[in-house]
Design a protein around this motif. Structure first.
Motif: not given
Ligand SMILES: *[C@@H]1O[C@H](CO)[C@@H](O)[C@H](O)[C@H]1NC(C)=O
Ligand SMILES: *[C@@H]1O[C@H](CO)[C@@H](O)[C@H](O)[C@H]1NC(C)=O
Ligand SMILES: *[C@@H]1O[C@H](CO)[C@@H](O)[C@H](O)[C@H]1NC(C)=O
Ligand SMILES: *[C@@H]1O[C@H](CO)[C@@H](O)[C@H](O)[C@H]1NC(C)=O
Length: 333
Positions: A69-72, A268-278, A314-327
C-alpha cells in the motif's frame, strides 16, 4: 478504566464474540473517544459505536501491515461511523450532484463568456505547491454538514485574492451556505451539497465577506447579508479541460477547485492515495487542488480539519485518481 466502560465491555462480549476485543483495542477506543468528545444518545448507541470503531481499527491494522500500500490509514473523527453514515453525513448527496452536473453542463454552453473551457497557456513547472508561497489559508473543518462546496469555493477565492491583491484573508463559507440557495436562484442545498461555480456567480454579484464577520456554524441558517457590496468579487472564471496537463497548467496560475469521489477517503492518514474504485467514480466531494509534485501526485486541501490526513491535506496518485480531472474550476480575474 471507569465502571461505565467496564460495563460496556461485559455487555459487548456476547454481541461480538468473533471480534477479538483486546485491552489494547479498548484503550485505543478510550483514548479516541475522550479526544473526540463523543456524546452518545444511550448505552446501546455507545456499544454500537464501539463495535464500529473496533472494526475500523482492524481494517487499519490490516491495511497498514501490507507493504504494497502506498498510503496509510488511521483513526480520526470518522472512526465510529459506518461507511453509509460517512457518505450520508459528510459527503454530498449523489442525486443532487448528478442533477447539478447536468444543469451546469447546460449553463456552460448557454454562457460562454465567463464559463468557457479554456486552458491557461502557462509553462508547466516540474512541481508546484501554493502553500509554500503563502497563498493558501489554514485548513478548516466543515463538521457534519455536506458544505464542502462552500469551502472549495472560498478556498479558490482566498487564493486568487492573495495572488492578485497580496492579501491572505479567510472568506465566509457560512455566507455561501446560507445565501447560495434556491430563493436566490441557485440549486445548491446547504448541508446536502452544492456547487462551487454558483458560489462564484453569487460572490461576483454580492461580494463575499470575511470568515471573521460571518463565522461558520455547520448548519444552514437564514442569509444574513444584504446589498451588493459585501467584499471580494471574482470577475471571471473558467472550467478546466479534463486532462492532467490542463490541470497542471491551471495549477501554475493558481489553486483549482476540484470535484472528487471521496467515498473511500474517511480513514486516510498519509502517503499517495490510490484507493478509489476507478471504474465506479461518483463525484461527491469538492476540495481545492493546491499543487502537484515531481511525480505528478496531486496535492489537495480538504475541509475535514488538520487531524485528518497530512495535516488536513491528501496526496492523490497521478492522472484521474478519484475523478480529480472531471470538473474543475478556476478564477481568472
Ligand atoms: C504485494 O504485491 C506482490 C506483487 O504484486 C504480491 O505478490 C504480494 O502478495 C503482495 N503482498 C500483499 C501482502 O498483498
Ligand atoms: C468497482 O466498481 C465496479 C463497477 O461498479 C464494481 O463491479 C467493482 O466490484 C468495484 N470494485 C471494488 C473493489 O469495489
Ligand atoms: C498517467 O498518464 C500518463 C500519461 O498519459 C501515463 O504515462 C501514466 O502511465 C499514467 N499513470 C497512471 C498511474 O495511470
Ligand atoms: C473529458 O472531456 C471530454 C469532452 O471535452 C469528454 O468527452 C470525456 O468524456 C471527458 N472524460 C472524462 C474522463 O471525464
Amino acid at each position: 478504566m471507569n465502571r461505565f466502560i467496564l460495563l460496556s465491555i461485559i455487555m459487548l462480549m456476547p454481541i461480538c464474540l468473533t471480534q477479538d476485543i483486546s485491552v489494547e483495542k479498548l484503550l485505543a477506543y478510550n483514548r479516541w473517544s475522550s479526544q473526540n468528545q463523543r456524546v452518545y444518545l444511550n448505552e446501546d448507541e455507545k456499544l454500537f459505536r464501539q463495535m464500529v470503531f473496533f472494526e475500523n481499527l482492524q481494517k487499519i491494522k490490516e491495511h497498514n501491515s501490507n507493504p504494497n500500500n502506498t498510503y496509510s490509514i488511521d483513526v480520526n473523527q470518522f472512526s465510529d461511523m459506518t461507511q453509509e453514515e460517512f457518505t450520508e453525513k459528510i459527503l454530498m448527496k449523489q442525486d443532487l450532484v448528478d442533477h447539478q452536473i447536468k444543469d451546469i453542463g447546460q449553463q456552460a454552453t448557454n454562457n460562454n463568456d465567463n464559463k468557457e473551457m479554456k486552458a491557461s497557456n502557462l509553462a508547466i513547472a516540474a512541481s508546484i505547491d501554493w502553500r509554500t508561497k503563502g497563498a493558501v489559508t489554514t485548513v478548516k473543518n466543515q463538521g457534519s454538514c455536506g458544505s464542502c462546496w462552500s469551502f472549495s469555493a472560498a478556498g479558490l477565492m482566498e487564493s486568487f485574492n492573495f495572488i492578485s491583491n497580496k492579501a491572505l484573508v479567510d472568506f465566509s463559507e457560512q455566507q455561501l451556505v446560507d445565501c447560495v440557495i434556491p430563493a436566490n436562484g441557485y440549486s445548491s442545498q446547504g448541508c446536502n451539497g452544492g456547487w462551487p461555480v454558483q458560489c462564484l456567480d453569487y460572490a461576483s454579484k454580492v461580494g463575499i465577506t470575511t470568515l471573521q464577520s460571518y463565522p461558520y456554524v455547520a448548519i444552514q441558517k437564514k442569509c444574513a447579508v444584504t446589498g451588493t457590496n459585501n467584499g471580494f468579487k471574482p470577475k471571471k472564471w473558467i472550467q478546466i479541460p479534463n486532462t492532467s496537463n490542463d490541470l497542471k497548467s491551471a495549477l501554475n496560475f493558481s489553486p483549482v477547485s476540484v470535484l472528487v469521489d471521496a467515498s473511500t477517503w474517511g480513514q486516510y492518514k498519509s502517503g499517495i492515495y490510490n484507493g478509489c474504485n476507478q471504474s465506479n467514480i461518483r463525484l461527491n466531494h469538492a476540495v481545492l487542488a493546491v499543487g502537484y509534485d515531481q511525480q505528478g501526485n496531486w496535492i489537495v486541501k480538504n475541509s475535514w480539519s488538520t487531524s485528518w490526513g497530512e495535516n488536513g491535506y491528501i496526496r492523490l496518485a497521478p492522472n484521474n485518481t478519484c475523478g480529480i480531472l472531471s470538473y474543475n474550476l478556476q478564477v481568472t480575474a
